[in-house]
Motif scaffolding. Structure first.
Motif, mmCIF file in Angstrom:
data_model
loop_
_atom_site.group_PDB
_atom_site.id
_atom_site.type_symbol
_atom_site.label_atom_id
_atom_site.label_comp_id
_atom_site.label_asym_id
_atom_site.label_seq_id
_atom_site.Cartn_x
_atom_site.Cartn_y
_atom_site.Cartn_z
ATOM 1 N N GLY A 189 7.414 27.738 27.650
ATOM 2 C CA GLY A 189 8.131 28.973 28.024
ATOM 3 C C GLY A 189 9.114 29.590 27.071
ATOM 4 O O GLY A 189 10.297 30.053 27.360
ATOM 5 N N LEU A 190 8.912 29.070 25.578
ATOM 6 C CA LEU A 190 9.762 29.422 24.595
ATOM 7 C C LEU A 190 9.064 30.073 23.357
ATOM 8 O O LEU A 190 7.875 30.096 23.442
ATOM 9 N N SER A 191 9.847 30.643 22.688
ATOM 10 C CA SER A 191 9.222 31.369 21.458
ATOM 11 C C SER A 191 8.836 30.147 20.296
ATOM 12 O O SER A 191 9.495 29.163 20.582
ATOM 13 N N LYS A 192 7.786 30.437 19.632
ATOM 14 C CA LYS A 192 7.558 29.724 18.591
ATOM 15 C C LYS A 192 8.933 29.243 17.722
ATOM 16 O O LYS A 192 8.987 28.276 17.294
ATOM 17 N N GLY A 193 9.844 30.246 17.488
ATOM 18 C CA GLY A 193 10.919 30.066 16.753
ATOM 19 C C GLY A 193 11.725 28.920 17.516
ATOM 20 O O GLY A 193 12.605 28.145 16.699
ATOM 21 N N GLY A 194 11.960 29.222 18.629
ATOM 22 C CA GLY A 194 12.690 28.422 19.705
ATOM 23 C C GLY A 194 12.132 26.753 19.367
ATOM 24 O O GLY A 194 12.998 25.831 19.400
ATOM 25 N N LEU A 195 10.862 26.673 19.303
ATOM 26 C CA LEU A 195 10.370 25.432 19.235
ATOM 27 C C LEU A 195 10.667 24.818 17.630
ATOM 28 O O LEU A 195 10.949 23.812 17.537
ATOM 29 N N LEU A 196 10.188 25.600 16.704
ATOM 30 C CA LEU A 196 10.481 25.313 15.403
ATOM 31 C C LEU A 196 11.951 24.949 15.048
ATOM 32 O O LEU A 196 12.232 24.277 14.219
ATOM 33 N N TYR A 197 12.819 25.437 15.941
ATOM 34 C CA TYR A 197 14.425 24.871 15.731
ATOM 35 C C TYR A 197 14.546 23.594 15.992
ATOM 36 O O TYR A 197 15.134 22.786 15.235
ATOM 37 N N ASN A 198 13.874 23.078 17.225
ATOM 38 C CA ASN A 198 14.098 21.727 17.576
ATOM 39 C C ASN A 198 12.927 20.870 16.841
ATOM 40 O O ASN A 198 13.421 19.695 16.680
ATOM 41 N N PHE A 199 11.874 21.264 16.530
ATOM 42 C CA PHE A 199 10.792 20.712 15.816
ATOM 43 C C PHE A 199 10.191 21.405 14.677
ATOM 44 O O PHE A 199 9.192 22.147 15.173
ATOM 45 N N PRO A 200 10.515 21.178 13.484
ATOM 46 C CA PRO A 200 9.836 22.359 12.481
ATOM 47 C C PRO A 200 8.710 22.015 12.223
ATOM 48 O O PRO A 200 8.015 23.003 11.567
#
Length: 189
Positions: free
Chosen positions: A42-53
């Motif tokens: 339920g997150l944006s891909k950017g939110g995911l990439l912030y945590n796990f690039p």
């Protein structure tokens, strides 16, 4: 439950790892995509990439969380376990047996496929295994018994994680009772 509950809301990182674990259990690590994880979390891909690039960083995070969960389980078991012979081996084998159940089994099994493609992902686990052996050597009353018990539980885990176990529920219980007796009494010379 696969991962310990925390009070309050889960962090984005926890949501991502939970979503990734579910997906790995369903489709395997090889077919896992960052987009699918972001959507499930339920997150944006950017939110995911912030945590796990990268996908590799996400897989490393998942492996580290499996390691951390087994360590946390070991410490929970320590609180309820009386002192005695081969304490660290008893704690380790009991915690490892938790790995064989539910979604944790599916996640660990799914992660195995990813590590076949990228063996470096297992480096943290290799260190945990080396540390476990050092701990047994330093603390065991009967190192032979500790090593045999550890290998028996790891073998049982491997059979069960790969759905290869020929053992009935009664056989499994008999094996675990034998491991307990071995750790309590040791190997007769």
């Amino acid at each position: 439950m696969l991962f310990p509950c925390t009070r309050g809301r889960k962090s984005s990182r926890e949501k991502i790892l939970d979503a990734a674990a579910e997906l790995v259990g369903e489709i395997g690590a090889g077919r896992l995509t960052l987009e699918a994880v972001a959507e499930k979390a339920g997150l944006s891909k950017g939110g995911l990439l912030y945590n796990f690039p990268t996908k590799e960083a996400l897989l490393q995070g998942m492996i580290q969380r499996l390691i951390d969960n087994v360590a946390a389980e070991k410490e929970e078991i320590r609180k309820r376990t009386p002192p005695g012979r081969n304490l660290e081996a008893r704690l380790c084998t009991a915690a490892l047996l938790k790995l064989c159940s539910g979604q944790m089994k599916e996640t660990a099994n799914g992660m195995l496929a990813a590590t076949a493609e990228n063996p470096r992902l297992l480096d943290p686990l290799r260190e945990v295994i080396r540390e476990t052996l050092r701990s047994f050597k330093d603390t065991s009353d009967d190192l032979d018994a500790a090593l045999v018990a550890w290998l028996a539980v790891e073998g049982l885990n491997s059979f069960e994680m790969h759905d290869l176990s020929p053992f009935t529920t009664e056989d499994r219980e008999r094996i675990l009772q034998a491991v307990d007796r071995l750790l309590a009494k040791g190997i007769a010379e």
